[in-house]
Design an enzyme around this catalytic site. Sequence first.
Site, mmCIF file in Angstrom:
data_model
loop_
_atom_site.group_PDB
_atom_site.id
_atom_site.type_symbol
_atom_site.label_atom_id
_atom_site.label_comp_id
_atom_site.label_asym_id
_atom_site.label_seq_id
_atom_site.Cartn_x
_atom_site.Cartn_y
_atom_site.Cartn_z
ATOM 1 C CD1 TRP A 178 3.773 6.791 -5.946
ATOM 2 C CD2 TRP A 178 4.029 8.742 -4.891
ATOM 3 N NE1 TRP A 178 3.778 6.530 -4.603
ATOM 4 C CE2 TRP A 178 3.933 7.704 -3.934
ATOM 5 C CE3 TRP A 178 4.196 10.044 -4.445
ATOM 6 C CZ2 TRP A 178 3.991 7.956 -2.555
ATOM 7 C CZ3 TRP A 178 4.242 10.285 -3.078
ATOM 8 C CH2 TRP A 178 4.145 9.245 -2.143
ATOM 9 C CG ASP A 179 6.959 3.718 -7.205
ATOM 10 O OD1 ASP A 179 5.774 3.859 -7.549
ATOM 11 O OD2 ASP A 179 7.311 2.953 -6.302
ATOM 12 C CD GLU A 219 -1.860 2.583 -2.770
ATOM 13 O OE1 GLU A 219 -1.761 2.955 -3.940
ATOM 14 O OE2 GLU A 219 -1.465 1.467 -2.360
ATOM 15 C CE LYS A 232 0.512 0.116 0.583
ATOM 16 N NZ LYS A 232 0.006 -0.016 -0.798
ATOM 17 C CD GLN A 233 2.952 5.518 1.582
ATOM 18 O OE1 GLN A 233 2.668 4.549 0.891
ATOM 19 N NE2 GLN A 233 3.878 6.377 1.229
#
Length: 776
Positions: free
Chosen positions: A339-340, A476, A596-597
């Site tokens: 998805w970057d 994640e 993680k985020q």
Amino acid sequence: MTTNDWQIVYTNLPKGVESYGQESLLTLSNGYLGWRGAPVMATFTDDNYPGLYVAGVFNQTSTPVAGKDVINEDMVNLPNPQLIRLAVDGQPIDFNPSARRAILDMQTGKLTEQLEFKLAQGSFTLESVKVLDPVNYHQFAEQLTITADFDAKLTVSGLIDGTVTNQNVKRYRDFNSQEFEVLKTQDHYLHAKTLASKIDLIVGANLTHQDSVAATDYQAQQVTDHIDVNLKANEPQQFERVMAVATSYESKTPVEIVENALSTTTFTKVLNASRLYWKQVWATNDIVLKSSTKDLQMLVRMNIFHLHQAAQHLANKDLDASVGSRALTGEGYRGHIFWDELFVVPYYAANEPETAYDILQYRLKRLKAAEKNAASENEAGAMYPWQSGMYGDEQAQIIHLNPVDNSWISDNSRLQRHVSLAVAYDMWIYTHLTNDYRLLNNGGLDVLLQTSKFWLNKVTEQDGQYHLAGVMGPDEFHEAYPNSNEAGIKDNAYTNIMLAWALNWLLDLEHSQQVDFDKAASSNDFDASLLEKAKQVAHHLAISINDDGIVEQYDGYFQLKELDFAAYAEKYGDIHRVDRLLKAEGKDSNDYQANKQADFLMLMYNFDAKLTHDLITKQLGYALPKNWLSINHDYYLARTVHGSTTSRPVFAGIDVALDETKRAAEFLETAIKSDYDDIQGGTTAEGIHIGVMGETLVVIQNDFAGVNLQGEQVTVDPKLPANWEHLKFSQRFRNVLLNFEFTQQNVMIEADHDTSVLVLGHEVNLQAGISKSISI
């Protein structure tokens, strides 16, 4: 290491992942080719990794692991044509330099490296200059200058080395890494073929010298040019090596392309093409930033440089490829497409829109693969894979290696179905910023309809609300519920709110005069009942908000245990991958409020706080307190370890919205150094992180400078950090090039067409070519 605003300069002799990381950052690329910045004499060792990649060229291998055949699809490391071997009076020079100086000149796209050797006869210096051609993108070249303080017979050998394998990522080396076989060597080229994907790889090279002619040897897996010259003390000898690569993936005549390049091009031609290209890039894409922060200007330009290397219209218009998470700089994540794209398409759309259009073709061409992917899991419509390679099928692994304790653990990251929403977002941002509906009319609307069918089938209704289970958000560290045998979580706030937004766009297009919605809906079997369901789902998706106004990351997140981050930091130091540390201790990150985020906060990066607020309150019908942004920021910041480089720019943008510009600048500065300082402890060795590079540029232009392009009119509301004296850049909005120049006191704006913008809420009319200054 020293720098100026246009150069990265390394003067050390690095080892291990530090050396690999420098080679990633020194990569030259042109959208088609990626040429890692390894020294010309280096071969694969623990300290060096020459790499050569072509966009879109992958191969699949099979490796037995724990009784199962694990299939990996890798971006192929091609035969190495830059390899130089040197001998003095018949004695080979080992690659063991005593000094080194490498300079990447981002202004011209030129990489220069000087290596010094201490030989028995005296001092010996090799200088290499490398350049890529962005126009004739199959060709590249290096110039070698050799000087010694003694007389000797010098032998220079230039090799095309077909013995290379994919070895960049240490944890992948247990897998089969033989990606191609060499079929023949002749006429200054090597012909190889990928083993599974059956792509012909033609790699050619010529070594030349003004006064000497090369002798060429052809071995089974190598082509070698040899030139002997008499080396005189302190008299430089110069050699040139012209190289070319073409494959059957992008061309029906790869041999002819390589042969033509070798016979017609020169080092000087490639150098001039590179200089002209970068001159044009910097003319409209430079971001001039004067601040007291060391290296910030150079790092901004480094990110711009790599984005314009990762993709560019001159090459990508001809290619079937998108931008992988590590671009063409290394083999991290096996070169896969994630998805970057969401982090780079907005930059391209506002700066080089043709490039955005080019790379989005990759997704359009893989709609059938996405439909097949959905069917394989008994889903409807189209489901884009979390990791995609050449074919568009799911390439995310079901297991991965935990490097903390070298154990194999399950990997459910493929449940990040929000990648399909990222594809929709990328199509929307391109269409919105350009007002160009070609993307939708040439297949994009089909993508939106089919992915919408997937979501509308996947949601379940209960008591008038729609729920979405069996997914993951961007965070994640949370793949499942504690002690559950089933993967996935329910009602992830990021995914559900993004889905509400995507369905809004679909329903808006139903009434657009720019597309033939009825025809597309009919051909995609998207009938009136699905349209009605889309309206219901868009307004009744479930999220959870507690009494304090914190939006729950997903249903059940608030019931997870708290983690003592301070204790883990004291025990381990770096805890950015606390999930792996927990696994090594026999624990599970699924059990803890450890991120993680902060994926809910990602919405403020994709849109802004106002639209996010409106989607939650006006559309989905939930209440939020006035300070909702601040309290959600603080809640999730306390629980986030920034295990993804894309995490900090999100917090930076929110801090700008909260008028916390000092804290925002600190987040930005850490993020923009992610690869330069290799803050994740060695991951830059596997390639740059293109996502964070795109993100930081968006944060500078659209958050700190406050240039919002997401409405029907450009708005400007700058909030510069106190130590930013001057900021200057250009962006495009609907065929108008806007030049902005900011100081702490005013903003100067110039447009190349008559237009109007809103500055601090006041309309400013601009006449083409006439700049206007506004106090701020």
